[in-house]
Design an enzyme around this catalytic site. Structure first.
Site, PDB file in Angstrom:
ATOM      1  N   CYS A  82       0.800  -1.146   0.194  1.00 39.07           N
ATOM      2  CA  CYS A  82       0.006  -0.129   0.022  1.00 39.07           C
ATOM      3  C   CYS A  82       0.924   1.349  -0.066  1.00 39.07           C
ATOM      4  CB  CYS A  82      -1.008   0.108   1.412  1.00 39.07           C
ATOM      5  SG  CYS A  82      -1.589  -1.424   1.822  1.00 39.07           S
ATOM      6  N   HIS A 100      -5.507   1.899   5.788  1.00 39.50           N
ATOM      7  CA  HIS A 100      -6.321   0.896   4.993  1.00 39.50           C
ATOM      8  C   HIS A 100      -6.970  -0.009   5.859  1.00 39.50           C
ATOM      9  CE1 HIS A 100      -6.927  -1.546   1.570  1.00 39.50           C
ATOM     10  NE2 HIS A 100      -6.135  -2.165   1.783  1.00 39.50           N
ATOM     11  N   HIS A 102      -9.674  -3.646   5.614  1.00 36.01           N
ATOM     12  CA  HIS A 102     -10.402  -4.678   4.793  1.00 36.01           C
ATOM     13  C   HIS A 102     -11.633  -4.746   5.594  1.00 36.01           C
ATOM     14  CE1 HIS A 102      -6.747  -6.504   2.669  1.00 36.01           C
ATOM     15  NE2 HIS A 102      -6.972  -5.331   2.197  1.00 36.01           N
ATOM     16  N   GLU A 123     -26.095  11.696  11.373  1.00 35.75           N
ATOM     17  CA  GLU A 123     -25.411  12.577  12.476  1.00 35.75           C
ATOM     18  C   GLU A 123     -23.925  12.022  12.277  1.00 35.75           C
ATOM     19  OE1 GLU A 123     -26.348  14.689  14.261  1.00 35.75           O
ATOM     20  OE2 GLU A 123     -24.801  15.094  15.803  1.00 35.75           O
ATOM     21  N   HIS A 173     -12.952  -5.265  -1.839  1.00 35.23           N
ATOM     22  CA  HIS A 173     -11.349  -4.937  -1.282  1.00 35.23           C
ATOM     23  C   HIS A 173     -11.625  -4.104   0.022  1.00 35.23           C
ATOM     24  CE1 HIS A 173      -7.155  -4.026  -1.908  1.00 35.23           C
ATOM     25  NE2 HIS A 173      -7.213  -3.953  -0.689  1.00 35.23           N
TER      26      HIS A 173
HETATM   27 ZN    ZN Z   1      -5.913  -4.184   0.854  1.00 39.37          ZN
END
Ligand code: ZN
Length: 218
Positions: A82, A100, A102, A123, A173
């Site tokens: 990433c 990141h 999942h 809200e 993903h």
């Molecule tokens: Zn990922």
């Protein structure tokens, strides 16, 4: 957890702590997902393919803002796939931290919606910087790629086309979420995750999450 930490070892301990928290939420299970924190010109990042809930400070990478590795952990740890996506958030959006995830909520939201997820009148939208209850919150959804690094160009494009978003979903993903520092990134990640879950469940129940409610519901 209160103010952002001020030195490298604090940042590393914090990153490990956040990984444990996010593991409990199902965001980084099965070695997936990741976090990176930038303080000034120093970036701290978890390695790829490791159990995030067991990370120790000495397992983390230190990089400069141009992505050069300044300090690698011992052994054969690999930098997260990433990394280029995290750096886009640092460069293009001045992020101080990127998460990141999942998350199942994020993944399911990408099945229910097309190129964008839109919600309004919830809200928890107020937890996203610059967004009010009556606004429309829009999150772009990118198509997944076989290799995470191949997402980088589409991610940069989405960050430019949606200047108000602090999240980009990736189909089947997960999601990338960022903030000006780790505190805001964590808040954003929690609020977005709630909104993804709300949007999916509202659809299931027959509500349109992108429509304002009627003025005087019975
Ligand atoms: Zn990922």
């Amino acid at each position: 957890m209160s103010a952002p930490p001020s030195n490298a070892s604090n940042v590393k301990e914090l990153l490990c702590e956040l990984c444990r928290l996010f593991y409990q939420q199902g965001w980084v299970s099965g070695t997936g997902g990741g976090i990176s924190i930038r303080e000034g010109d120093r970036v701290t990042m978890a390695p790829s393919g490791v159990q995030k809930e067991r990370l120790r400070p000495e397992d983390l990478f230190e990089l400069d803002v141009d992505g050069r590795v300044l300090k690698a952990p011992e052994g054969n740890a690999k930098l997260s796939a990433c990394a280029p996506l995290f750096f886009h958030a640092f460069e293009l959006r001045d992020a101080g931290a990127v998460i990141h995830s999942h998350s199942m909520n994020a993944m399911l939201a990408t099945l229910v919606f097309g190129d964008e997820l839109r919600v309004t009148h919830l809200e928890m939208m107020k937890g996203i910087r610059g967004t009010g209850y009556h606004d429309e919150l829009v999150v772009p959804i990118l198509e997944n790629t076989a290799h995470e690094c191949d997402l980088a160009d589409a991610m940069a494009d989405a960050m430019r086309r949606y200047p108000k978003t602090f999240a980009v979903l990736v189909r089947r993903h997960g999601v990338y979420v960022w903030g000006r520092d780790w505190v805001e990134a964590k808040t954003h990640a929690e609020c977005y995750d709630y909104l993804f879950e709300a949007a999916v469940k509202m659809k299931q129940l027959g509500f349109d999450p992108s429509s304002a409610p009627e003025r005087n519901p019975e």
